[in-house]
Design an enzyme around this catalytic site. Structure first.
Site, PDB file in Angstrom:
ATOM      1  N   GLY A  76      -9.365 -14.630   4.426  1.00  0.00           N
ATOM      2  CA  GLY A  76      -9.313 -15.835   3.602  1.00  0.00           C
ATOM      3  C   GLY A  76     -10.702 -16.377   3.355  1.00  0.00           C
ATOM      4  O   GLY A  76     -11.627 -15.654   2.977  1.00  0.00           O
ATOM      5  N   GLY A 126      -5.839 -11.227  -1.902  1.00  0.00           N
ATOM      6  CA  GLY A 126      -5.981 -10.054  -1.049  1.00  0.00           C
ATOM      7  C   GLY A 126      -5.856  -8.756  -1.832  1.00  0.00           C
ATOM      8  O   GLY A 126      -6.571  -7.781  -1.562  1.00  0.00           O
ATOM      9  N   ASP A 127      -4.959  -8.735  -2.816  1.00  0.00           N
ATOM     10  CA  ASP A 127      -4.811  -7.554  -3.672  1.00  0.00           C
ATOM     11  C   ASP A 127      -6.093  -7.304  -4.458  1.00  0.00           C
ATOM     12  O   ASP A 127      -6.534  -6.159  -4.619  1.00  0.00           O
ATOM     13  CB  ASP A 127      -3.643  -7.735  -4.632  1.00  0.00           C
ATOM     14  CG  ASP A 127      -2.347  -8.094  -3.928  1.00  0.00           C
ATOM     15  OD1 ASP A 127      -2.171  -7.672  -2.765  1.00  0.00           O
ATOM     16  OD2 ASP A 127      -1.533  -8.815  -4.528  1.00  0.00           O
ATOM     17  N   GLY A 153     -13.923 -14.654   4.727  1.00  0.00           N
ATOM     18  CA  GLY A 153     -14.445 -13.405   4.209  1.00  0.00           C
ATOM     19  C   GLY A 153     -13.600 -12.207   4.551  1.00  0.00           C
ATOM     20  O   GLY A 153     -12.374 -12.219   4.446  1.00  0.00           O
TER      21      GLY A 153
END
Length: 319
Positions: free
Chosen positions: A233, A262-263, A236
């Site tokens: 998040g 995240g993707d 990093g």
């Protein structure tokens, strides 16, 4: 020249993102300030980012030819290979407040049978023959066994032999545990909470979250997985391989929605890796793409023009 990156999304979704002007108040009536819909699912999100960045990509997914989701997917202008199934794609609902705090409600999707899984395997193996990476991403559809991704990995490697691509897996829970136990993926991409769940214990004590993640991931890399990209998040991400480990922190970012960040991080990593970047540079690319996605509404795919230009500090981690 880029070699193709193929993604598989066995549990796609219509991502409906609702923006509100104040923090979510449970049990009360609030008015939305904006709503957007995107054809989503983790593998599709990765493919959208790759496509927006000019990379050669192909998104494979099960899809009923009569499903209205097909129209939303067509609007993305992706190269798609649909495996015919019966049933309507689920919807995922995300509510995002002005601070970027996101509440998600994921609905169940189309149940797939063992015959459907066999059809998916046939198509994936065919499409992956000339690929550099195969990305297996997202939760498993209802009806599939926990080791469905393991079955896909084995089939692709058995059928393609030395032509098999490297395989990245981005999932969680029982599906991730099965992959790590029996699939020997080349890369996994959990976040820190998913990593702790995978290990069945809290992360080790350390001075920083990055160092704790590094210690935890070292129990997996390279014993059972080739490498791990662990997203943290706002803290990093960490990349761990048999060549070493690196941590990177993002530039200041005004977060609008964390859905799909995240993707996008995974897509940014694979994009750089596929073009010959070293691990540290690929990690920086992951951070830039994840930060760009977090600064956009909904699950919009960041383009190169959206990427932050501020410095992304990287440091090598040691045992």
């Amino acid at each position: 020249m880029d070699r193709m990156i193929v993604t598989l999304t066995v549990h796609p979704s219509l991502d409906r993102t609702i923006s509100i002007d104040a923090p979510l108040r449970v049990g009360e009536v609030q008015t939305a300030s904006a709503v957007r819909e995107d054809a989503g699912g983790k593998g599709i999100n990765v493919a959208r980012v790759l496509h927006a960045s000019g990379s050669d990509s192909l998104a494979v997914l099960p899809l009923d030819p009569a499903d209205p989701f097909a129209a939303a997917l067509a609007a993305e202008d992706l190269d798609v290979r649909a495996v015919p199934v019966r049933g309507r794609t689920r919807a995922n609902i995300a509510v995002t407040d002005p601070a970027g705090e996101t509440t998600k409600i994921n609905l169940p999707g189309v149940a797939l049978s063992s015959a459907d899984l066999d059809d998916v395997i046939d198509v994936v193996a065919e499409c992956a023959r000339d690929a550099q990476w195969l990305v297996l991403a997202g939760s498993l559809a209802p009806g599939l066994p926990d080791d469905a991704y393991v079955c896909i990995i084995r089939a692709v490697r058995e059928r393609l032999g030395h032509e098999a691509p490297r395989i990245a897996v981005d999932t969680s829970g029982a599906a991730l545990r099965a992959v790590v136990a029996d699939g020997r993926p080349d890369l996994i991409k959990p976040n820190d909470e998913e990593l702790a769940d995978l290990l069945g214990a809290a992360l080790p004590a350390a001075d920083t979250l990055a160092e704790a993640v590094h210690l935890a991931a070292r129990g997996l890399v390279p014993a059972t997985v080739g490498a791990a990209l662990v997203t943290l998040g706002g803290d990093g991400a960490v990349f761990v391989s048999d060549r070493g480990a690196w941590a990177a922190t993002p530039p200041p970012t005004r977060v609008r929605s964390t859905v799909g960040a995240g993707d996008s991080s995974l897509a940014g990593f694979l994009l750089a890796d596929s073009r010959g970047a070293d691990p540290a540079a690929s990690l920086v690319s992951a951070i830039r793409y994840g930060s760009a996605a977090a600064a956009l509404d909904g699950t919009q795919a960041p383009t190169p023009t959206d990427l932050p230009t501020a410095d992304v500090p990287v440091r090598e981690l040691h045992h």
